[in-house]
Design an enzyme around this catalytic site. Structure first.
Site, PDB file in Angstrom:
ATOM      1  N   VAL A   7     -69.609   2.988 -35.839  1.00  0.00           N
ATOM      2  CA  VAL A   7     -70.687   2.081 -36.232  1.00  0.00           C
ATOM      3  C   VAL A   7     -71.998   2.679 -35.747  1.00  0.00           C
ATOM      4  O   VAL A   7     -72.114   3.112 -34.601  1.00  0.00           O
ATOM      5  CB  VAL A   7     -70.472   0.672 -35.621  1.00  0.00           C
ATOM      6  N   CYS A   8     -72.969   2.704 -36.655  1.00  0.00           N
ATOM      7  CA  CYS A   8     -74.236   3.356 -36.346  1.00  0.00           C
ATOM      8  C   CYS A   8     -75.388   2.561 -36.950  1.00  0.00           C
ATOM      9  O   CYS A   8     -75.180   1.491 -37.497  1.00  0.00           O
ATOM     10  CB  CYS A   8     -74.217   4.767 -36.914  1.00  0.00           C
ATOM     11  N   ALA A   9     -76.566   3.134 -36.865  1.00  0.00           N
ATOM     12  CA  ALA A   9     -77.745   2.461 -37.421  1.00  0.00           C
ATOM     13  C   ALA A   9     -77.819   2.676 -38.931  1.00  0.00           C
ATOM     14  O   ALA A   9     -77.851   1.725 -39.701  1.00  0.00           O
ATOM     15  CB  ALA A   9     -79.010   2.952 -36.743  1.00  0.00           C
TER      16      ALA A   9
END
Length: 99
Positions: A7-9
């Site tokens: 999960v990232c930006a």
């Protein structure tokens, strides 16, 4: 087969990390499915993965993600050094150790 969600930006740099993790998995003969998604889309996959690993830039969302999974799977933040150096081997081995 292990299912790993990063999960990232926005997914730009995390996509490179996915590639490096998959390369290491292939080198050691492990079958894995690794996907990177922005935090806003993580809820669509939480029931289909074995672990969720957050990029250091979204570590503030760890509590929210942990509520989503309700203890069913591990949720961890990727080590900042490993993320910054795109150390796919270290990140994959951490995932395996927590699954």
């Amino acid at each position: 087969m292990k299912q790993i969600l990063l999960v990232c930006a926005a997914g730009m740099s995390t996509s490179l990390l996915v590639t490096k993790m998959k390369a290491h998995a292939e080198a050691i003969g492990e079958e894995v499915e690794i996907e990177a998604l922005p935090a806003s889309e993580a809820s669509s996959k939480v029931d289909q993965v074995d672990i969720i690993m957050l990029g250091p830039q979204v570590r503030y969302q760890q509590g929210q993600i942990e509520q989503m999974v309700a203890g069913r799977i591990p949720v961890t933040v990727i080590d900042m050094k490993d993320y910054g150096t795109m150390n796919g081997k270290a990140v994959l081995e951490k995932a395996f150790s927590l699954i």
